[in-house]
Design a protein around this motif. Sequence first.
Motif, PDB file in Angstrom:
ATOM      1  N   THR A   1     111.651  89.476  49.812  1.00  0.00           N
ATOM      2  CA  THR A   1     110.668  89.446  48.730  1.00  0.00           C
ATOM      3  C   THR A   1     109.380  88.751  49.171  1.00  0.00           C
ATOM      4  O   THR A   1     108.321  88.960  48.588  1.00  0.00           O
ATOM      5  CB  THR A   1     111.280  88.747  47.490  1.00  0.00           C
ATOM      6  OG1 THR A   1     110.501  89.078  46.352  1.00  0.00           O
ATOM      7  CG2 THR A   1     111.368  87.247  47.629  1.00  0.00           C
TER       8      THR A   1
ATOM      9  N   TYR B   1     117.523  86.986  49.556  1.00  0.00           N
ATOM     10  CA  TYR B   1     116.979  86.846  48.207  1.00  0.00           C
ATOM     11  C   TYR B   1     117.820  85.841  47.415  1.00  0.00           C
ATOM     12  O   TYR B   1     119.045  85.797  47.548  1.00  0.00           O
ATOM     13  CB  TYR B   1     117.011  88.215  47.531  1.00  0.00           C
ATOM     14  CG  TYR B   1     116.314  88.293  46.203  1.00  0.00           C
ATOM     15  CD1 TYR B   1     114.962  88.003  46.088  1.00  0.00           C
ATOM     16  CD2 TYR B   1     117.002  88.692  45.068  1.00  0.00           C
ATOM     17  CE1 TYR B   1     114.318  88.091  44.865  1.00  0.00           C
ATOM     18  CE2 TYR B   1     116.365  88.792  43.842  1.00  0.00           C
ATOM     19  CZ  TYR B   1     115.025  88.489  43.750  1.00  0.00           C
ATOM     20  OH  TYR B   1     114.379  88.596  42.546  1.00  0.00           O
TER      21      TYR B   1
ATOM     22  N   ARG C   1     111.551 100.354  40.133  1.00  0.00           N
ATOM     23  CA  ARG C   1     110.165 100.104  39.736  1.00  0.00           C
ATOM     24  C   ARG C   1     109.237  99.743  40.887  1.00  0.00           C
ATOM     25  O   ARG C   1     108.032  99.662  40.700  1.00  0.00           O
ATOM     26  CB  ARG C   1     110.127  98.963  38.720  1.00  0.00           C
ATOM     27  CG  ARG C   1     110.422  97.617  39.351  1.00  0.00           C
ATOM     28  CD  ARG C   1     110.373  96.475  38.373  1.00  0.00           C
ATOM     29  NE  ARG C   1     110.558  95.210  39.047  1.00  0.00           N
ATOM     30  CZ  ARG C   1     111.716  94.717  39.454  1.00  0.00           C
ATOM     31  NH1 ARG C   1     112.817  95.405  39.248  1.00  0.00           N
ATOM     32  NH2 ARG C   1     111.786  93.560  40.079  1.00  0.00           N
ATOM     33  N   LYS C   2     109.797  99.458  42.074  1.00  0.00           N
ATOM     34  CA  LYS C   2     108.935  98.992  43.172  1.00  0.00           C
ATOM     35  C   LYS C   2     108.368 100.197  43.914  1.00  0.00           C
ATOM     36  O   LYS C   2     107.578 100.942  43.367  1.00  0.00           O
ATOM     37  CB  LYS C   2     109.711  98.026  44.059  1.00  0.00           C
ATOM     38  CG  LYS C   2     110.111  96.761  43.298  1.00  0.00           C
ATOM     39  CD  LYS C   2     110.734  95.722  44.192  1.00  0.00           C
ATOM     40  CE  LYS C   2     111.204  94.531  43.382  1.00  0.00           C
ATOM     41  NZ  LYS C   2     110.842  93.262  43.977  1.00  0.00           N
TER      42      LYS C   2
ATOM     43  N   CYS D   1     116.176  96.713  48.153  1.00  0.00           N
ATOM     44  CA  CYS D   1     115.346  96.712  46.941  1.00  0.00           C
ATOM     45  C   CYS D   1     113.875  96.974  47.249  1.00  0.00           C
ATOM     46  O   CYS D   1     113.201  97.703  46.527  1.00  0.00           O
ATOM     47  CB  CYS D   1     115.505  95.367  46.254  1.00  0.00           C
ATOM     48  SG  CYS D   1     114.606  95.221  44.729  1.00  0.00           S
ATOM     49  N   GLN D   2     113.397  96.363  48.328  1.00  0.00           N
ATOM     50  CA  GLN D   2     111.961  96.447  48.618  1.00  0.00           C
ATOM     51  C   GLN D   2     111.627  97.530  49.648  1.00  0.00           C
ATOM     52  O   GLN D   2     110.455  97.744  49.940  1.00  0.00           O
ATOM     53  CB  GLN D   2     111.473  95.095  49.133  1.00  0.00           C
ATOM     54  CG  GLN D   2     111.809  93.949  48.199  1.00  0.00           C
ATOM     55  CD  GLN D   2     110.575  93.237  47.745  1.00  0.00           C
ATOM     56  OE1 GLN D   2     110.136  93.357  46.602  1.00  0.00           O
ATOM     57  NE2 GLN D   2     109.978  92.518  48.655  1.00  0.00           N
TER      58      GLN D   2
ATOM     59  N   ASP E   1     120.672  94.973  51.001  1.00  0.00           N
ATOM     60  CA  ASP E   1     119.759  94.878  49.871  1.00  0.00           C
ATOM     61  C   ASP E   1     118.471  95.595  50.275  1.00  0.00           C
ATOM     62  O   ASP E   1     117.669  95.078  51.050  1.00  0.00           O
ATOM     63  CB  ASP E   1     119.500  93.399  49.561  1.00  0.00           C
ATOM     64  CG  ASP E   1     118.454  93.208  48.464  1.00  0.00           C
ATOM     65  OD1 ASP E   1     117.733  94.161  48.145  1.00  0.00           O
ATOM     66  OD2 ASP E   1     118.350  92.080  47.949  1.00  0.00           O
TER      67      ASP E   1
ATOM     68  N   VAL F   1     114.049  94.279  53.473  1.00  0.00           N
ATOM     69  CA  VAL F   1     112.684  93.742  53.378  1.00  0.00           C
ATOM     70  C   VAL F   1     112.726  92.587  52.380  1.00  0.00           C
ATOM     71  O   VAL F   1     113.068  92.798  51.217  1.00  0.00           O
ATOM     72  CB  VAL F   1     111.696  94.827  52.894  1.00  0.00           C
ATOM     73  CG1 VAL F   1     110.356  94.209  52.524  1.00  0.00           C
ATOM     74  CG2 VAL F   1     111.522  95.905  53.948  1.00  0.00           C
TER      75      VAL F   1
ATOM     76  N   ASN G   1     119.259  97.626  37.399  1.00  0.00           N
ATOM     77  CA  ASN G   1     118.312  97.006  38.336  1.00  0.00           C
ATOM     78  C   ASN G   1     119.024  96.765  39.661  1.00  0.00           C
ATOM     79  O   ASN G   1     120.241  96.953  39.766  1.00  0.00           O
ATOM     80  CB  ASN G   1     117.719  95.701  37.772  1.00  0.00           C
ATOM     81  CG  ASN G   1     118.784  94.705  37.362  1.00  0.00           C
ATOM     82  OD1 ASN G   1     119.605  94.302  38.166  1.00  0.00           O
ATOM     83  ND2 ASN G   1     118.777  94.319  36.091  1.00  0.00           N
ATOM     84  N   ALA G   2     118.268  96.334  40.637  1.00  0.00           N
ATOM     85  CA  ALA G   2     118.853  96.145  41.967  1.00  0.00           C
ATOM     86  C   ALA G   2     119.829  94.978  41.986  1.00  0.00           C
ATOM     87  O   ALA G   2     120.842  95.015  42.686  1.00  0.00           O
ATOM     88  CB  ALA G   2     117.747  95.910  42.989  1.00  0.00           C
ATOM     89  N   THR G   3     119.519  93.948  41.213  1.00  0.00           N
ATOM     90  CA  THR G   3     120.387  92.767  41.228  1.00  0.00           C
ATOM     91  C   THR G   3     121.783  93.116  40.732  1.00  0.00           C
ATOM     92  O   THR G   3     122.783  92.787  41.373  1.00  0.00           O
ATOM     93  CB  THR G   3     119.783  91.656  40.343  1.00  0.00           C
ATOM     94  OG1 THR G   3     118.467  91.382  40.808  1.00  0.00           O
ATOM     95  CG2 THR G   3     120.609  90.387  40.395  1.00  0.00           C
TER      96      THR G   3
ATOM     97  N   THR H   1     119.279  91.413  53.769  1.00  0.00           N
ATOM     98  CA  THR H   1     118.150  91.974  53.028  1.00  0.00           C
ATOM     99  C   THR H   1     117.267  92.736  54.014  1.00  0.00           C
ATOM    100  O   THR H   1     116.914  92.211  55.066  1.00  0.00           O
ATOM    101  CB  THR H   1     117.365  90.831  52.352  1.00  0.00           C
ATOM    102  OG1 THR H   1     118.210  90.232  51.365  1.00  0.00           O
ATOM    103  CG2 THR H   1     116.108  91.341  51.684  1.00  0.00           C
TER     104      THR H   1
ATOM    105  N   THR I   1     116.046  99.257  43.679  1.00  0.00           N
ATOM    106  CA  THR I   1     115.463  99.226  42.342  1.00  0.00           C
ATOM    107  C   THR I   1     114.537 100.425  42.155  1.00  0.00           C
ATOM    108  O   THR I   1     114.108 101.039  43.139  1.00  0.00           O
ATOM    109  CB  THR I   1     114.694  97.901  42.133  1.00  0.00           C
ATOM    110  OG1 THR I   1     114.643  97.581  40.756  1.00  0.00           O
ATOM    111  CG2 THR I   1     113.289  97.939  42.700  1.00  0.00           C
TER     112      THR I   1
HETATM  113  C1  LIG Z   1     114.876  91.537  48.261  1.00  0.00           C
HETATM  114  C2  LIG Z   1     115.077  91.699  46.796  1.00  0.00           C
HETATM  115  N1  LIG Z   1     116.311  91.940  46.330  1.00  0.00           N
HETATM  116  C3  LIG Z   1     116.547  92.101  45.010  1.00  0.00           C
HETATM  117  C4  LIG Z   1     115.537  92.009  44.092  1.00  0.00           C
HETATM  118  C5  LIG Z   1     115.862  92.142  42.630  1.00  0.00           C
HETATM  119  O1  LIG Z   1     115.543  93.393  42.145  1.00  0.00           O
HETATM  120  P1  LIG Z   1     115.646  93.686  40.582  1.00  0.00           P
HETATM  121  O2  LIG Z   1     114.587  92.846  39.946  1.00  0.00           O
HETATM  122  O3  LIG Z   1     115.433  95.143  40.426  1.00  0.00           O
HETATM  123  O4  LIG Z   1     116.991  93.256  40.130  1.00  0.00           O
HETATM  124  C6  LIG Z   1     114.236  91.751  44.526  1.00  0.00           C
HETATM  125  C7  LIG Z   1     113.137  91.660  43.542  1.00  0.00           C
HETATM  126  O5  LIG Z   1     112.055  91.220  43.805  1.00  0.00           O
HETATM  127  C8  LIG Z   1     114.000  91.594  45.908  1.00  0.00           C
HETATM  128  O6  LIG Z   1     112.780  91.331  46.374  1.00  0.00           O
END
Ligand SMILES: Cc1ncc(COP(=O)(O)O)c(C=O)c1O
Length: 391
Positions: free
Chosen positions: A162, A110, A212-213, A189-190, A187, A160, A83-85, A158, A210
């Motif tokens: 969350t 985030y 799945r988004k 992720c979005q 980051d 974009v 996952n992204a985290t 970050t 990530t």
């Molecule tokens: C800006 C941002 N970084 C990281 C994440 C975490 O991603 P993941 O759930 O794939 O670990 C999110 C998830 O919503 C996010 O919005």
Amino acid sequence: MAFDLQRARQETPGCEQVLHLNNAGASLMPQPVLDAVIAHLQREARTGGYEAAEEAQEAVEHVYDAVAALIGCARDEVAIIENATRAWDMAFYSIPFQPGECILTSMAEYASNYIAYLQVAQRTGATIQVIPNDAHGQISIEALRNAIDERVKLISVTHVPTNGGLVNPVAEVGKIAREAGILYLVDACQSVGQMPIDVGQIGCDLLSATGRKYLRGPRGTGFLYARKSILDRLQPPMLDLHAAQWTARDRYEMRPDARRFENWETNYAAKIGLGVAIDYALQWNIPTTWRRIKNLAYTLRARLSPLPGVIVRDRGITQCGIVTFSVEDRDPEVIRQTLRQHNINVSVTTASSTLLDMQARGFTSLVRASVHYYNTEEEIETFCRVLETII
Ligand SMILES: Cc1ncc(COP(=O)(O)O)c(C=O)c1O
């Protein structure tokens, strides 16, 4: 390039089932991704997990090429992580901070990232400095430039957040990082899958995302980009027999590539699905789908704004497919649940996920409706009409 909406929807089985405006949560998978994941699971069930992986080696290796094509890097600069985290963590916790060294970050950070800054700051004596926003609500490039000095070890932002449509100017941040020779972690992720991403143009050393988004991949997938030239400056916080080789009783050798951030066991079906999802996204041409996402989000904001009690809350010069709003005297969670009863998916973003930004703006939670290219103008109209009846 003309956009074939009909095909996009035909190839997305979920479009017939639900009005999905939770693409920033998880997008609806397209049929080819679904097929690839199911086919691999079936192969595992029939032939054995190890044997299935061996047979699918080409598809597994292809994931690295797909990511490289998506973000403009080399395949050996890519790690596929669950996952992204965790991808972000593997990068961040690899940085050897010394007491007094500084992390520069953004207001839109985030929660998981900020928690990691706090933990590392407490452990190492490093400090955290949050760069304020400019008048548009995005990271102030001027304030960032003024914050650079010899103590800054890392710029970490970050792209974009969350909690809204903001798109931080990551390439402008990258110019400053490059000029100053400071490590730069993004980051994404979005943003990955939603808009064109080129790590060379951004000028980052590390970038996490990530599956799945906006990429429309399976859950439990993500990746890390790590620039080849900085690998030796990082110490992965954990190593296993995949990330390194045990060469003698008192020695090991780390892999020479970014896969040193991976671990051995993985969900092969999901990993293959991620590769298919990236190929699929590229085949739609991301600049084209990005334009469509922005247009749909613009339409949604314009349609929401006149509704009684509704205030659209997105900030930034460029605004993406994530639309956040509040409704006077209404609890976002109740709105979400009521929309769900109408077969409409949205999500709620809460203060604890982006504490600095939400506190600064005085919000405890907001409704988040996020569009993807397969959404339609009619769906936006339906959504707003239903919303109007329930608020
Ligand atoms: C800006 C941002 N970084 C990281 C994440 C975490 O991603 P993941 O759930 O794939 O670990 C999110 C998830 O919503 C996010 O919005």
